[in-house]
Design an enzyme around this catalytic site. Structure first.
Site, PDB file in Angstrom:
ATOM      1  N   ASP A 486      11.817  30.708  10.805  1.00 48.94           N
ATOM      2  CA  ASP A 486      11.800  31.770  11.820  1.00 48.94           C
ATOM      3  C   ASP A 486      13.042  32.645  11.780  1.00 48.94           C
ATOM      4  OD1 ASP A 486       9.399  31.211  13.049  1.00 48.94           O
ATOM      5  OD2 ASP A 486      10.272  29.768  14.442  1.00 48.94           O
TER       6      ASP A 486
HETATM    7  C1  BGC Z   1      15.632  28.851  16.117  1.00 46.94           C
HETATM    8  C2  BGC Z   1      14.393  28.437  15.400  1.00 46.94           C
HETATM    9  C3  BGC Z   1      13.203  28.706  16.262  1.00 46.94           C
HETATM   10  C4  BGC Z   1      13.204  30.158  16.698  1.00 46.94           C
HETATM   11  C5  BGC Z   1      12.029  30.547  17.551  1.00 46.94           C
HETATM   12  C6  BGC Z   1      15.525  30.264  16.587  1.00 46.94           C
HETATM   13  O1  BGC Z   1      16.643  30.596  17.335  1.00 46.94           O
HETATM   14  O2  BGC Z   1      16.757  28.664  15.309  1.00 46.94           O
HETATM   15  O3  BGC Z   1      14.461  27.089  15.027  1.00 46.94           O
HETATM   16  O4  BGC Z   1      12.037  28.387  15.590  1.00 46.94           O
HETATM   17  O5  BGC Z   1      14.395  30.456  17.370  1.00 46.94           O
HETATM   18  O6  BGC Z   1      12.128  30.124  18.841  1.00 46.94           O
HETATM   19  C1  NOJ Z   2      11.380  25.598  14.859  1.00 42.34           C
HETATM   20  C2  NOJ Z   2      10.025  26.186  15.041  1.00 42.34           C
HETATM   21  O1  NOJ Z   2       9.343  25.452  16.017  1.00 42.34           O
HETATM   22  C3  NOJ Z   2       9.247  26.183  13.775  1.00 42.34           C
HETATM   23  O2  NOJ Z   2       8.042  26.849  13.939  1.00 42.34           O
HETATM   24  C4  NOJ Z   2      10.062  26.819  12.674  1.00 42.34           C
HETATM   25  O3  NOJ Z   2       9.315  26.764  11.532  1.00 42.34           O
HETATM   26  C5  NOJ Z   2      11.397  26.150  12.517  1.00 42.34           C
HETATM   27  N1  NOJ Z   2      12.079  26.182  13.744  1.00 42.34           N
HETATM   28  C6  NOJ Z   2      12.254  26.782  11.432  1.00 42.34           C
HETATM   29  O4  NOJ Z   2      12.711  28.026  11.791  1.00 42.34           O
END
Ligand code: BGC
Ligand code: NOJ
Length: 831
Positions: A486
């Site tokens: 993400d």
């Molecule tokens: C986090 C991710 C997460 C994303 C969406 C980011 O700040 O590092 O792990 O999936 O937010 O909420």
């Molecule tokens: C947490 C999110 O829940 C997941 O969808 C995502 O793939 C990982 N972070 C990596 O960014």
């Protein structure tokens, strides 16, 4: 390494036993597994909600409090001048003994002080919208004890987000009713809500409080409520401000005597025309019925026994006996338990997820399924339909949806180009577990719009097409807002700290940003899709109607051919444009520059593409997989697991987005993102490297590093956390974001299907272990489609991979698939 221990596993009882309340971080558990949920820490902190932690919050919680973990269900015991809590908090009166046992959907907290023991069992009975709190008080002295017991819960005004911010309204809306020993919370029930909550106890009370300020005092803390300190309830009645529920009970115990008090925190919904029993009086009929179900020790004990039986049944579907306790306890108990929790919560409510920000993730929930589908396939089936209902006609989808409404979340929208592929991943896992092809004929809408329904199979098809229709200049998948990572936001270019990296896509047009992670994911799920089509062709041919999900044998074969070609092309594109010499590239950015290449100064190598391209077996024959796996080991591995990328980014890169916003070694910037370690581990098993697979696996297996959790990881030692700080971090080894992570499902998938090698397949159980050479023999019992298979794997010469011979009930079979058949079967596998 760690001198201090805060607890230990108790495998016989399937519990983790915490012996010191001052754990390095609140160590929590989850109660409930259907509609009514509670989070509970080892000091009884936490909160409850119905289905949706944002829209239907029952009790209030304060985040990131000082001190940590403030608020929960508290019992105050006043014994003379001493006031104490069985869970130590909030009074923090030193206890004579303390123990917290977190078990399967229950928690038992026991404290004692001055010869009185208070043990509270917390659980949500099956199919019940309530949390039971059974308190057993014991007088262990030779004297008569007279105790004053106060309970405490603080209501949330239902919407957890507005509850925290809209005070100009909130402070005037709170309403309660009191009837006998039951305190009802009915804020907003007068208007649009048709639900209320209650808190009761199965004995007469000598007083109560429903107004927080009257009970605690405006300048006091939870640790010193004025009413408790003075030993006098105020019998207060809340009008607005902050309604609470506190019972006051006087208890006299003879020497050696013990007494149970059963508290019940419940939730009720009424039909519109049955909301009131008189003007302004809520209809309490359903509450009365619910209360009557749990008003004696016998009834509560029976409900608790049922819950335990339920878990016996769930955990008996797959059990291993390997002679290695550390492996067995994770496989047989905790890993499966965490999978249930991630299935229920997705990434919504934990002590790191507020319950307000995120609902159910499209990709997250599809992955969670893979750890859960063997437990309760019917629920997995419904989940697949719910998820697919948030898709758009072009195969794209909402990134998240709310569990209460099942509607796509507009705040975040879509555009994460890996999302569609995950629907194949989840659905295939479901069909392989159950053999239920009928799910593919289910009529499923787009964006929940009635009238738009097409078959689920059609949804799978457009999911695949979404990738094919969105290829970039190298014929690799366009990344969109982001793929699984993400934080790799290649079309975002944000200089405004008030913009979300996830929703800002200000440079999508003309972008050349492509993802090798999606390429690998596409090859893996594309192969699955091809195999599914071929199986469907066979099923269609054999079926009476000559079709399945509305299509005939030839249609499926044509579709299989079409997709095989797309998979082959992707395979070639990866080899041609996605190979960096020693490992797979990660991406091409907006301008078409390489990411995750030796040419880069930082972020030379990324884990996701190594995982997915090796799982896909891309370039396996040419030795690419071995090289990529070796490079991962060399550059990503450290003492606590494999980091996400290396070297970490030391400055902000506007062309990459959030990944470079994190300090080095944390989260997506070179943290050990446990979720993706299993991808490489599976890649290792594809390449037949059992020793390497095992070594990577045990590095992040909680029971193997339990010691580390006590002081270094800090988070719960019985479950995986999302992230452990990586080698570039200021504090390597610190764990964060426990419980709600795809790591749970991936660890399960890895160990059950690729290491122990018991893989559900269309026609039966495919057996193909990949083992460390030290594994000489183990047994697995697997219930599968009405049969029960007792499988003994024999590996006397310590091979890492390769099944020589399988016998079923004494008869050798050809191949490695044990065919389905009802009844009990003895399977012997020789490696
Ligand atoms: C986090 C991710 C997460 C994303 C969406 C980011 O700040 O590092 O792990 O999936 O937010 O909420
Ligand atoms: C947490 C999110 O829940 C997941 O969808 C995502 O793939 C990982 N972070 C990596 O960014």
């Amino acid at each position: 390494m760690a001198e201090k221990k805060y607890g230990h596993f108790d495998d016989a009882n399937r519990e983790y036993v915490i012996t010191d309340p001052k754990t390095p971080w609140p160590w929590i558990n989850y109660l409930g597994n259907e509609d009514f949920f509670s989070l509970i820490s080892n000091t009884a902190g936490g909160y409850s909600f119905y289905k949706d932690a944002k829209f239907r919050r029952i009790t209030r919680y304060r985040y990131n409090g000082v001190p940590m973990d403030n608020g929960g269900r508290y019992f105050y015991i006043k014994d003379g001048d001493t006031v104490w809590n069985p869970g130590w908090k909030p009074c923090k009166t030193p206890l004579d003994s303390y123990e917290c046992r977190h078990g399967m959907n229950y928690t038992r907290i026991t404290g004692s002080k001055n010869g009185v023991e208070a043990s509270v069992l917390f659980f949500v009975p099956l199919h019940t919208w309530a949390e039971v709190q059974k308190m057993t008080l014991k007088n262990q002295t030779e004297e008569v004890k007279t105790l004053k017991v106060f309970s405490f819960a603080e209501w949330c005004l239902w919407n957890a987000a507005t509850d925290m911010e809209n005070f100009q309204r909130n402070f005037s809306t709170g309403e309660v009713e009191v009837e006998g020993s039951t305190i009802y919370h009915k804020t907003e029930y007068r208007e649009r809500r048709n639900h209320y909550a209650f808190y009761t106890v199965n004995t007469e009370i000598q007083g109560y409080d429903t107004d927080r300020e009257s009970f605690i005092g405006l300048y006091n803390e939870f640790s010193e409520p004025e009413a408790v300190m003075e030993g006098k309830p105020r019998n207060s009645f809340a009008h607005g401000w902050s309604p609470i529920a506190s019972h006051y009970i006087e208890v006299t115990l003879q020497p050696g005597e013990s007494r149970d008090l059963i508290f019940l925190l419940g939730y009720v919904e009424n039909e519109q025309d049955k909301k009131f029993s008189a003007k302004k009086v809520i209809n309490k009929e359903k509450a009365h019925q619910l209360i009557a179900k749990f008003d004696t020790t016998e009834k509560v004990d029976a409900a608790f026994a049922e819950l335990n039986q339920y878990w016996d049944n769930l955990l008996n579907i797959f059990t291993v006996k390997s002679g290695n306790d550390k492996l067995d306890r994770m496989v047989n108990i905790w890993n499966q338990y965490q999978c249930m929790i991630t299935f229920c919560m997705s990434r919504s409510a934990s002590f790191f997820e507020s319950g307000i920000g995120r609902g159910m993730g499209f990709r997250d929930s599809n992955q969670d399924l893979v750890g859960f589908v063997h437990q309760i396939p019917t629920r997995a089936r419904q989940r697949i339909i719910d998820i697919a209902s948030t898709q758009f006609p072009d195969g794209g989808c909402y990134h998240q949806y709310q569990p209460l409404t099942k509607r796509g979340n507009n705040d975040i929208g879509g555009g994460f180009n890996d999302d569609p592929c995950w629907l194949i991943f989840g659905t295939v896992a479901y069909i392989k577990e159950t053999g239920d092809f009928s799910i593919l004929a289910e009529q499923v809408p787009f964006d929940n719009q009635p009238g738009t329904e097409v078959s689920l199979f059609e949804h799978l098809k457009i999911s695949m097409n979404h990738v094919i229709n969105n290829l970039g200049p190298h014929k690799l998948p366009l990344i969109g807002r982001a793929d699984w990572n993400d934080c790799l936001n290649l079309n975002c270019f944000s200089w405004d700290p008030n913009e979300s990296f996830q929703t800002t896509e200000n440079k999508g047009e003309g972008s050349k940003a492509e993802s090798l992670m999606i390429a690998g994911l596409f090859v893996v799920t594309g192969k699955d899709y091809v195999a599914l089509c071929k199986q469907l062709a066979k099923e269609a041919m054999e079926s009476k109607e000559g079709e399945i999900a509305g299509l005939a044998e030839e249609d499926y074969l044509t579709e299989a051919e079409r997709m095989q070609q797309a998979v082959d092309e992707m395979n070639e594109a990866v080899k041609k444009h996605g190979w960096d010499g020693e490992w797979f590239l990660r991406a091409y950015d907006f301008f078409g520059n390489k990411i995750g290449s030796d040419e880069n100064e930082e972020g030379k190598i990324f884990i996701e593409s190594q995982g997915w391209c090796t799982m896909a077996g891309i370039g396996l024959e040419e030795g690419l997989c071995d090289k990529a796996l070796d490079s991962s080991k060399k550059r990503l591995e450290c003492e606590h697991g494999m980091v996400l990328n290396n070297p970490a980014y030391t400055t902000y890169h506007v062309e990459m987005g959030e990944i470079s916003s994190y300090p080095e070694g944390y989260k997506e910037n070179a943290g050990i993102f446990c979720h993706n370690n299993p991808w490489v581990i599976i890649g290792e098993t594809v390449a037949g490297r059992g020793n390497d697979a095992w070594s990577h696996y045990t590095k992040i297996l909680p029971s193997y590093v339990e010691e580390k959790y006590q002081t270094l990881h800090k988070v719960e030692p019985y479950v995986n956390c999302q992230m452990v700080a990586g080698k570039d971090a200021a504090k390597p080894g610190e764990g964060k974001n426990s419980w709600l992570t795809g790591t749970a499902a991936w660890m399960w998938y890895t160990v059950s299907e690729f290491i122990l090698g018991i893989k559900p397949d269309y026609e039966g159980l495919l057996i193909d272990p990949c083992l460390p050479s030290t594994a000489k023999e183990y047994e697995v019992t697997r219930k599968f489609r009405g049969g029960e298979y007792h499988i003994t794997v024999k590996n006397p010469s310590g091979n890492q991979k390769g099944v020589k011979q399988i016998t079923v009930d004494g008869t050798p079979i050809s191949g490695t698939i044990v065919p389905c058949s009802e009844g009990k079967h003895e399977v012997v596998v020789e490696m």
